[in-house]
Motif scaffolding. Structure first.
Motif, PDB file in Angstrom:
ATOM      1  N   SER A  20       0.825  -1.212   0.000  1.00  0.00           N
ATOM      2  CA  SER A  20       0.000   0.000   0.000  1.00  0.00           C
ATOM      3  C   SER A  20       0.857   1.259   0.000  1.00  0.00           C
ATOM      4  O   SER A  20       0.608   2.208  -0.768  1.00  0.00           O
ATOM      5  CB  SER A  20      -0.924  -0.023   1.221  1.00  0.00           C
ATOM      6  OG  SER A  20      -1.675   1.166   1.298  1.00  0.00           O
ATOM      7  N   ILE A  21       1.885   1.277   0.860  1.00  0.00           N
ATOM      8  CA  ILE A  21       2.767   2.450   0.926  1.00  0.00           C
ATOM      9  C   ILE A  21       3.529   2.629  -0.385  1.00  0.00           C
ATOM     10  O   ILE A  21       3.678   3.749  -0.891  1.00  0.00           O
ATOM     11  CB  ILE A  21       3.755   2.305   2.108  1.00  0.00           C
ATOM     12  CG1 ILE A  21       2.995   2.399   3.443  1.00  0.00           C
ATOM     13  CG2 ILE A  21       4.841   3.363   2.045  1.00  0.00           C
ATOM     14  CD1 ILE A  21       3.857   2.153   4.656  1.00  0.00           C
ATOM     15  N   ASN A  22       4.009   1.526  -0.941  1.00  0.00           N
ATOM     16  CA  ASN A  22       4.761   1.601  -2.192  1.00  0.00           C
ATOM     17  C   ASN A  22       3.905   2.158  -3.323  1.00  0.00           C
ATOM     18  O   ASN A  22       4.352   3.028  -4.099  1.00  0.00           O
ATOM     19  CB  ASN A  22       5.272   0.212  -2.563  1.00  0.00           C
ATOM     20  CG  ASN A  22       6.148   0.236  -3.799  1.00  0.00           C
ATOM     21  OD1 ASN A  22       7.050   1.060  -3.919  1.00  0.00           O
ATOM     22  ND2 ASN A  22       5.877  -0.673  -4.718  1.00  0.00           N
ATOM     23  N   ARG A  68       7.602  19.252   0.191  1.00  0.00           N
ATOM     24  CA  ARG A  68       8.060  19.083   1.565  1.00  0.00           C
ATOM     25  C   ARG A  68       7.049  18.250   2.373  1.00  0.00           C
ATOM     26  O   ARG A  68       7.421  17.348   3.133  1.00  0.00           O
ATOM     27  CB  ARG A  68       8.273  20.453   2.206  1.00  0.00           C
ATOM     28  CG  ARG A  68       9.015  20.393   3.543  1.00  0.00           C
ATOM     29  CD  ARG A  68       9.181  21.778   4.147  1.00  0.00           C
ATOM     30  NE  ARG A  68       9.917  22.661   3.237  1.00  0.00           N
ATOM     31  CZ  ARG A  68       9.351  23.703   2.612  1.00  0.00           C
ATOM     32  NH1 ARG A  68       8.075  23.977   2.767  1.00  0.00           N
ATOM     33  NH2 ARG A  68      10.096  24.472   1.810  1.00  0.00           N
ATOM     34  N   GLU A  69       5.772  18.536   2.216  1.00  0.00           N
ATOM     35  CA  GLU A  69       4.726  17.795   2.937  1.00  0.00           C
ATOM     36  C   GLU A  69       4.710  16.324   2.503  1.00  0.00           C
ATOM     37  O   GLU A  69       4.522  15.410   3.320  1.00  0.00           O
ATOM     38  CB  GLU A  69       3.364  18.429   2.677  1.00  0.00           C
ATOM     39  CG  GLU A  69       3.185  19.783   3.344  1.00  0.00           C
ATOM     40  CD  GLU A  69       1.862  20.429   2.967  1.00  0.00           C
ATOM     41  OE1 GLU A  69       1.108  19.786   2.181  1.00  0.00           O
ATOM     42  OE2 GLU A  69       1.581  21.532   3.445  1.00  0.00           O
ATOM     43  N   THR A  70       4.912  16.136   1.199  1.00  0.00           N
ATOM     44  CA  THR A  70       4.917  14.747   0.688  1.00  0.00           C
ATOM     45  C   THR A  70       6.077  13.951   1.271  1.00  0.00           C
ATOM     46  O   THR A  70       5.919  12.795   1.689  1.00  0.00           O
ATOM     47  CB  THR A  70       5.007  14.761  -0.847  1.00  0.00           C
ATOM     48  OG1 THR A  70       3.893  15.474  -1.383  1.00  0.00           O
ATOM     49  CG2 THR A  70       5.013  13.345  -1.399  1.00  0.00           C
ATOM     50  N   LEU A  74       5.723  10.655   3.600  1.00  0.00           N
ATOM     51  CA  LEU A  74       6.367   9.379   3.250  1.00  0.00           C
ATOM     52  C   LEU A  74       7.303   8.912   4.364  1.00  0.00           C
ATOM     53  O   LEU A  74       7.415   7.713   4.641  1.00  0.00           O
ATOM     54  CB  LEU A  74       7.146   9.530   1.947  1.00  0.00           C
ATOM     55  CG  LEU A  74       6.314   9.737   0.674  1.00  0.00           C
ATOM     56  CD1 LEU A  74       7.214   9.940  -0.534  1.00  0.00           C
ATOM     57  CD2 LEU A  74       5.375   8.557   0.447  1.00  0.00           C
ATOM     58  N   ALA A  75       7.982   9.857   5.020  1.00  0.00           N
ATOM     59  CA  ALA A  75       8.853   9.505   6.137  1.00  0.00           C
ATOM     60  C   ALA A  75       8.043   8.935   7.289  1.00  0.00           C
ATOM     61  O   ALA A  75       8.455   7.964   7.950  1.00  0.00           O
ATOM     62  CB  ALA A  75       9.648  10.724   6.589  1.00  0.00           C
ATOM     63  N   THR A  76       6.851   9.532   7.535  1.00  0.00           N
ATOM     64  CA  THR A  76       5.969   9.016   8.597  1.00  0.00           C
ATOM     65  C   THR A  76       5.491   7.610   8.267  1.00  0.00           C
ATOM     66  O   THR A  76       5.467   6.726   9.130  1.00  0.00           O
ATOM     67  CB  THR A  76       4.765   9.952   8.780  1.00  0.00           C
ATOM     68  OG1 THR A  76       5.235  11.267   9.083  1.00  0.00           O
ATOM     69  CG2 THR A  76       3.859   9.456   9.900  1.00  0.00           C
TER      70      THR A  76
END
Length: 392
Positions: A20-22, A68-70, A74-76
């Motif tokens: 899902s994340i990918n 920046r938000e993206t 993604l880091a979260t």
């Protein structure tokens, strides 16, 4: 298997979340890259000395903010994925890394007699499996005298191997040699072997019809009284030899390969009964039962240690909890007294009362008053001497 299933569920969660994340990251990054490429193309079309308008500056700032938000999002998601992956390790530790020694007893196989007995059981297991070289080596190194125990397994393994190759001769020879003992066991082994030989002749077609009839007269006639209906079916097969074949007749089921599997199992069972052996290897049964019981024993051991009552588990004659090993591990009935909640023993057998209810002898003695006993389940009064031992 339960432990493997628990770990597998955690792995499935990781794979699902990773997928899902990918997918989300790929789609989001693709949108941002496309947006930035469009801005770069638009700016490249401006004259070299062109100054950015307030509107263009605002668009660029919005693009930078979105990128920046993206990245932060993604880091979260990556940190969340790391947390899910760590749960797999915890599941493995929880289900597989256990202190198995906490449920064992060091004195079980201490002493030369018990060690010799264990070696003998292991050696017998190897003989059962046909691993003669390993069994002989163990016999020599352990100093065992297993020559008498080797021979029956050597013969049985040879016969079973020939049955796998559909060779009936060794099994028939063995059955004829032990015919008297097999008859006392009400065994149908010899008949089933002759039945398979007869069916084998029938399968060759009409050219072997006379040979099949002669074989039936010579070998199946002796089983008429005990297997009359089966022999009638076998004789009925002869009617279809020249009339479409057995495969298209009502007796087609007699050509199924399952008959060979059945004769293999029948020979194993009857041969082991005749030799006074269990069908399954005692070592295999013990290991299988231990694998089933071990998780429950580890859990109860941990609970006892946490509550500081580990001394209750003396580990001598009984386990602290009841463990269901499944119907295939039930070799005899065990009666538990409904009054004292204890399993019956030879010194405390089940006793059937006149009214039909069953309690243990210890319960009977405690409930009896003089020559009177009132059943704890019904109001029938009776003499304790009228109770009889019952065998399950």
């Amino acid at each position: 298997m339960e432990a493997c299933g628990a770990v597998e569920r955690e792995v499935d969660k990781v794979l699902t979340k990773f997928g899902s994340i990918n997918e989300h990251a790929g789609r989001t990054l693709s949108d941002i890259i496309s947006h930035i490429e469009a801005l770069r193309k638009e700016l490249s079309e401006c004259p070299p000395e062109h100054e950015l308008t307030p509107q263009q500056i605002s668009i660029i700032k919005q693009a930078m903010s979105k990128a920046r938000e993206t990245v932060q999002r993604l880091a979260t998601d990556h940190r969340d994925l790391h947390s899910t992956v760590s749960k797999v390790g915890k599941a493995i530790d929880r289900n597989f890394v256990s202190d198995f020694a906490s449920t064992s007893r060091e004195d079980v196989f201490s002493g030369p007699e018990k060690t010799a007995l264990l070696n003998k059981v292991i050696c017998q297991h190897f003989y059962r499996q046909g691993m003669l070289d390993i069994a002989d080596e163990l016999t020599a190194e352990a100093g065992l005298d297993n020559e008498n125990g080797k021979e029956p397994f050597t013969e049985l393994n040879y016969i079973l191997d020939r049955l796998k190759h559909k060779d009936l001769d060794p099994a028939l020879e063995w059955a004829e040699k032990h015919r008297a003992t097999l008859e006392k066991q009400n065994s149908s082994l010899e008949f089933k072997l002759h039945q398979l030989r007869f069916i084998g002749l029938i399968e060759k077609g009409a050219v072997c019809q006379n040979e099949a009839i002669y074989y039936a007269r010579a070998n199946l006639s002796q089983f008429v009284h005990s297997h009359e209906k089966e022999i009638q079916k076998l004789m009925g097969m002869l009617l279809y030899l020249s009339n479409g074949g057995i495969a298209k007749s009502p007796y087609a089921h007699l050509l199924q390969p399952s008959l060979w599997a059945d004769i293999y199992d029948t020979f194993t069972k009857d041969a082991c009964t005749l030799l006074g052996l269990s069908v399954e290897s005692p070592l295999s049964v013990c290991v299988s039962a231990g694998c089933i019981a071990l998780p429950a024993l580890l859990n109860i051991k941990q609970v006892m240690q946490q509550r500081q009552v580990s001394g209750i588990w003396n580990g001598k004659d009984e386990l602290p909890i009841e463990i269901d090993l499944g119907p295939d591990k039930r070799f005899h009935s065990v009666f538990a007294c409904p009054i004292l909640k204890q399993q019956s023993t030879e010194s405390n057998p089940p006793m059937r009362l006149v009214c039909g209810h069953v309690i243990s002898r210890d319960a009977l003695n405690k409930l009896a008053a003089a020559n009177k006993l009132k059943c704890p389940y019904c109001p029938v009064e009776q003499n304790p001497a009228d109770a009889r031992i019952i065998y399950f």
